[in-house]
Design an enzyme around this catalytic site. Structure first.
Site, PDB file in Angstrom:
ATOM      1  N   GLU A 156      37.798 -16.245 -79.483  1.00 35.86           N
ATOM      2  CA  GLU A 156      37.770 -15.023 -80.300  1.00 35.86           C
ATOM      3  C   GLU A 156      38.105 -15.452 -81.717  1.00 35.86           C
ATOM      4  OE1 GLU A 156      36.706 -12.160 -79.482  1.00 35.86           O
ATOM      5  OE2 GLU A 156      36.541 -12.498 -77.323  1.00 35.86           O
TER       6      GLU A 156
ATOM      7  N   CYS B 292      41.722  -9.505 -87.285  1.00 36.22           N
ATOM      8  CA  CYS B 292      40.325  -9.933 -87.184  1.00 36.22           C
ATOM      9  C   CYS B 292      39.426  -8.722 -87.233  1.00 36.22           C
ATOM     10  CB  CYS B 292      40.098 -10.733 -85.912  1.00 36.22           C
ATOM     11  SG  CYS B 292      40.534  -9.830 -84.445  1.00 36.22           S
TER      12      CYS B 292
ATOM     13  N   ASN C  37      48.669 -13.756 -86.106  1.00 31.91           N
ATOM     14  CA  ASN C  37      48.817 -12.333 -86.433  1.00 31.91           C
ATOM     15  C   ASN C  37      49.253 -11.459 -85.265  1.00 31.91           C
ATOM     16  OD1 ASN C  37      46.341 -12.598 -85.223  1.00 31.91           O
ATOM     17  ND2 ASN C  37      45.307 -11.144 -86.573  1.00 31.91           N
TER      18      ASN C  37
HETATM   19  N1  NDP Z   1      38.555 -12.515 -83.014  1.00 39.33           N
HETATM   20  C1  NDP Z   1      39.851 -12.365 -82.783  1.00 39.33           C
HETATM   21  O1  NDP Z   1      40.269 -11.824 -81.752  1.00 39.33           O
HETATM   22  C2  NDP Z   1      40.855 -12.820 -83.770  1.00 39.33           C
HETATM   23  C3  NDP Z   1      40.539 -13.719 -84.752  1.00 39.33           C
HETATM   24  N2  NDP Z   1      41.489 -14.129 -85.643  1.00 39.33           N
HETATM   25  C4  NDP Z   1      41.117 -15.059 -86.696  1.00 39.33           C
HETATM   26  O2  NDP Z   1      42.145 -16.039 -86.836  1.00 39.33           O
HETATM   27  C5  NDP Z   1      42.303 -16.422 -88.188  1.00 39.33           C
HETATM   28  C6  NDP Z   1      43.740 -16.297 -88.592  1.00 39.33           C
HETATM   29  O3  NDP Z   1      44.607 -16.800 -87.636  1.00 39.33           O
HETATM   30  P1  NDP Z   1      45.230 -18.265 -87.775  1.00 39.33           P
HETATM   31  O4  NDP Z   1      46.411 -18.320 -86.859  1.00 39.33           O
HETATM   32  O5  NDP Z   1      45.441 -18.592 -89.202  1.00 39.33           O
HETATM   33  O6  NDP Z   1      44.033 -19.142 -87.206  1.00 39.33           O
HETATM   34  P2  NDP Z   1      43.977 -20.728 -86.977  1.00 39.33           P
HETATM   35  O7  NDP Z   1      42.625 -20.983 -86.431  1.00 39.33           O
HETATM   36  O8  NDP Z   1      44.436 -21.447 -88.158  1.00 39.33           O
HETATM   37  O9  NDP Z   1      45.087 -21.007 -85.842  1.00 39.33           O
HETATM   38  C7  NDP Z   1      44.981 -20.432 -84.561  1.00 39.33           C
HETATM   39  C8  NDP Z   1      45.766 -21.251 -83.575  1.00 39.33           C
HETATM   40  O10 NDP Z   1      45.171 -22.554 -83.468  1.00 39.33           O
HETATM   41  C9  NDP Z   1      46.186 -23.541 -83.612  1.00 39.33           C
HETATM   42  N3  NDP Z   1      45.567 -24.766 -84.089  1.00 39.33           N
HETATM   43  C10 NDP Z   1      45.467 -25.254 -85.341  1.00 39.33           C
HETATM   44  N4  NDP Z   1      44.787 -26.421 -85.346  1.00 39.33           N
HETATM   45  C11 NDP Z   1      44.457 -26.683 -84.067  1.00 39.33           C
HETATM   46  C12 NDP Z   1      43.734 -27.723 -83.427  1.00 39.33           C
HETATM   47  N5  NDP Z   1      43.222 -28.750 -84.081  1.00 39.33           N
HETATM   48  N6  NDP Z   1      43.576 -27.649 -82.100  1.00 39.33           N
HETATM   49  C13 NDP Z   1      44.086 -26.631 -81.393  1.00 39.33           C
HETATM   50  N7  NDP Z   1      44.765 -25.609 -81.943  1.00 39.33           N
HETATM   51  C14 NDP Z   1      44.945 -25.635 -83.268  1.00 39.33           C
HETATM   52  C15 NDP Z   1      47.176 -22.901 -84.545  1.00 39.33           C
HETATM   53  O11 NDP Z   1      48.411 -23.564 -84.483  1.00 39.33           O
HETATM   54  P3  NDP Z   1      49.306 -23.744 -85.813  1.00 39.33           P
HETATM   55  O12 NDP Z   1      49.747 -22.394 -86.191  1.00 39.33           O
HETATM   56  O13 NDP Z   1      50.393 -24.634 -85.366  1.00 39.33           O
HETATM   57  O14 NDP Z   1      48.424 -24.383 -86.844  1.00 39.33           O
HETATM   58  C16 NDP Z   1      47.215 -21.498 -83.977  1.00 39.33           C
HETATM   59  O15 NDP Z   1      47.998 -21.449 -82.818  1.00 39.33           O
HETATM   60  C17 NDP Z   1      41.374 -15.513 -88.946  1.00 39.33           C
HETATM   61  O16 NDP Z   1      40.176 -16.180 -89.228  1.00 39.33           O
HETATM   62  C18 NDP Z   1      41.099 -14.374 -87.994  1.00 39.33           C
HETATM   63  O17 NDP Z   1      39.928 -13.689 -88.204  1.00 39.33           O
HETATM   64  C19 NDP Z   1      42.762 -13.682 -85.572  1.00 39.33           C
HETATM   65  C20 NDP Z   1      43.102 -12.789 -84.604  1.00 39.33           C
HETATM   66  C21 NDP Z   1      42.187 -12.265 -83.650  1.00 39.33           C
HETATM   67  O1  3PG Z   2      43.957 -10.387 -83.974  1.00 41.35           O
HETATM   68  C1  3PG Z   2      43.495  -9.322 -84.260  1.00 41.35           C
HETATM   69  O2  3PG Z   2      43.216  -9.039 -85.379  1.00 41.35           O
HETATM   70  C2  3PG Z   2      43.468  -8.370 -83.138  1.00 41.35           C
HETATM   71  O3  3PG Z   2      42.690  -8.848 -82.112  1.00 41.35           O
HETATM   72  C3  3PG Z   2      43.139  -7.003 -83.582  1.00 41.35           C
HETATM   73  O4  3PG Z   2      43.689  -6.142 -82.695  1.00 41.35           O
HETATM   74  P1  3PG Z   2      43.702  -4.588 -83.050  1.00 41.35           P
HETATM   75  O5  3PG Z   2      42.349  -4.249 -83.529  1.00 41.35           O
HETATM   76  O6  3PG Z   2      44.020  -3.904 -81.763  1.00 41.35           O
HETATM   77  O7  3PG Z   2      44.737  -4.411 -84.109  1.00 41.35           O
END
Ligand code: NDP
Ligand code: 3PG
Length: 496
Positions: free
Chosen positions: A264, A298, A169
């Site tokens: 995170e 997130c 995202n």
């Molecule tokens: N707390 C925070 O700051 C944030 C949390 N999020 C959370 O992330 C989720 C959405 O993001 P999303 O990208 O779908 O999350 P994912 O956990 O599916 O993927 C995150 C990253 O991990 C990689 N990945 C996948 N499988 C593995 C593995 N086995 N080992 C290492 N890396 C791996 C993905 O690569 P690939 O794409 O190639 O699968 C991607 O780069 C939501 O739950 C959201 O809440 C999102 C943003 C901020």
């Molecule tokens: O991945 C996310 O969702 C971000 O960490 C959120 O960032 P923002 O609250 O500044 O949009």
């Protein structure tokens, strides 16, 4: 256009290359990974499917490059980061275009992400020279039984090779939030971008290449996380993992070796609304917090917990604003754009169907075309519905009516997540009490949850994460304290 102009060398005409040893290369695997445009649902780009040997090579080179980078004066490291930030901002248009095509980020928000990232890198350079330029000086006689015969000097030293894994995202911003702190602190960096968002990330990496960072210091390995992820995260050459994403992070934390972790993860950010709240302010924040980037943040508001006496009025105000949200293509800068993948849209639909079966009130008709889901407020949600607890990561927001503040706090704290939360009230004393009671990493008073500004500490508790982000915290996390103790032959006291 992506892969053209200064970015020409990152693209072979069909597949985007990966970055290692200061060069753009094709993988020896001969395989590529498709990136599907969430709007058209057709393949938009392709990236290399890197092999384990290529990962090994990148990490070996990183180890070597890090040694001389750690001996590069801090001001020079900062200078290069400032240069990368300027190049990134200069090329915001083609990078933003990738974000529009790969992750359906609305056009204006895509530009904002790139500019914000440039600012983050510059701020990191400035913060780094300050906090890494300082250490501690301790004398031994402050501890019982000691004379003043030992002087302890502490400084912050790099960890080695940092593995950075951001989510789809914010593939640029959440990459530089790891790259900047790692580099200023004297580390090397291996980036594994999310597949959706990889091409934007490769363009961003090229800006660091153009800035002139030493060969091997930064590399960008592409490929599916499910295929290459474990090899990277369990690699003995990695000295620290900074990960942002979903449940994958929980699995990584169980598999990773004895290295510092910055995790995170997901959230179920609650918005608690008291009777005395300014309901217009609340409604604006709920719509912005719950529906911006179609709820794929997130920090999105993911459950509204409103006092029954003001619930009707609030729901009416929120509905009026939801009706004004534009729904459509990211190129048209629509408020609501297609969610990242078909599987994500199916998951969201599953939550909606469950809520319907269990009797939630639909404030709008549920509508979906492909990956595009129209914004939906679900009123009268009860704790037996999945949407009360699960993170949709889409434009669907549940409202739970509460009869006491304690009930709201209880719901918030019963979640396995603990990222952020917010409370709306005009009574600062109540706000502070509620903030203290909420088991989350951050509580916003009278505003929706947000990670930014990027130098604020950002952290989750429980399944929402390990450690804390934010520029200063990330720099500190990517360093280790080193002490040098000067042992004097006899005690010496100032002016004594
Ligand atoms: N707390 C925070 O700051 C944030 C949390 N999020 C959370 O992330 C989720 C959405 O993001 P999303 O990208 O779908 O999350 P994912 O956990 O599916 O993927 C995150 C990253 O991990 C990689 N990945 C996948 N499988 C593995 C593995 N086995 N080992 C290492 N890396 C791996 C993905 O690569 P690939 O794409 O190639 O699968 C991607 O780069 C939501 O739950 C959201 O809440 C999102 C943003 C901020
Ligand atoms: O991945 C996310 O969702 C971000 O960490 C959120 O960032 P923002 O609250 O500044 O949009």
């Amino acid at each position: 256009m992506a892969g053209s102009g200064v970015f020409e060398e990152i693209f072979d005409g069909e597949v985007f290359k990966y970055y290692v040893d200061g060069e753009w290369r094709k993988s020896s695997s001969g395989k590529s990974v498709a990136i599907v445009n969430p709007t058209t649902r057709k393949t938009q780009y392709r990236v290399q499917a890197c092999t384990q040997e290529e990962v090994n090579k990148a990490i070996d080179l990183a180890k070597v490059a890090q040694k001389s980078w750690a001996r590069t004066p801090l001001w020079k490291r900062a200078e290069l980061l400032h240069r990368a930030a300027a190049i990134l901002k200069e090329h915001k248009a083609p990078i933003a275009e990738c974000l529009v095509k790969e992750i359906a980020k609305p056009a204006k928000d895509a530009v904002t992400e790139v500019v914000r990232s440039g600012d983050l890198v510059s701020y990191t350079a400035e913060e780094g020279v300050r906090i890494l330029g300082e250490g501690k000086f301790l004398v031994s006689d402050s501890f019982p039984g000691n004379e003043r015969s030992k002087y302890c000097l502490t400084s912050k030293i790099p960890l080695g090779v940092i593995l950075a894994i951001p989510p789809f995202n914010y593939p640029v911003n959440l990459a530089v939030s790891k790259i900047g702190p790692a580099l200023i602190a004297g580390n090397a960096l291996v980036l594994k971008p999310p597949t959706q968002g990889a091409v934007a990330a490769l363009h961003m990496v090229h800006c660091f290449h153009l800035a002139g960072f030493p060969k091997g210091l930064i590399s960008c390995i592409t490929g599916k996380g499910s295929e290459i992820g474990d090899f990277l995260t369990m690699h003995p050459g990695i000295n620290c993992i900074s990960f942002t994403g979903g449940d994958t992070g929980v699995a990584i934390s169980k598999k990773a070796g004895m290295v510092p972790l910055q995790m995170e993860l997901g959230g179920k950010d609650a918005c608690i609304v008291l009777e005395d709240a300014d309901l217009d302010l609340v409604a604006s924040n709920i719509v912005k917090g719950g529906f911006s980037y179609s709820g794929q943040r997130c920090t999105a508001v993911k459950v509204v917990l409103v006092m029954e006496s003001v619930a009707d009025a609030l729901v009416e105000k929120v509905n009026a604003k939801v009706a004004k949200l534009s729904v459509g293509a990211p190129e048209e800068d629509s408020d609501i754009t297609p969610v990242v993948s078909e599987s994500s849209a199916n998951f969201i639909e599953g939550l909606v169907v469950d809520a319907k079966e269990k009797g939630a009130t639909f404030c709008q008709e549920y509508k979906r075309e492909g990956n595009l889901i129209w914004p939906l407020l679900l009123d009268n949600v009860r704790p037996d519905m999945r949407i009360a607890w699960e993170e949709p990561f889409g434009p669907v927001l549940p409202v739970i009516r509460i009869s006491s503040v304690d009930e709201g706090i209880h719901h918030c704290n019963a979640s396995n997540f603990g990222l952020q939360g917010c409370v709306f009230t005009k009574d600062i004393n109540k706000a502070m009490m509620i903030s203290d009671a909420m088991e989350t990493g951050t509580v916003q008073i009278n505003s929706a949850p947000a990670r930014g500004p990027d130098h604020f500490p950002f952290q989750g508790i429980k399944d929402s994460g390990i450690g804390s982000q934010g520029i200063t915290n990330s720099i500190n996390m990517m360093t280790k304290i080193k002490s040098t103790v000067i042992n004097l032959p006899s005690p010496t006291y100032t002016m004594g």
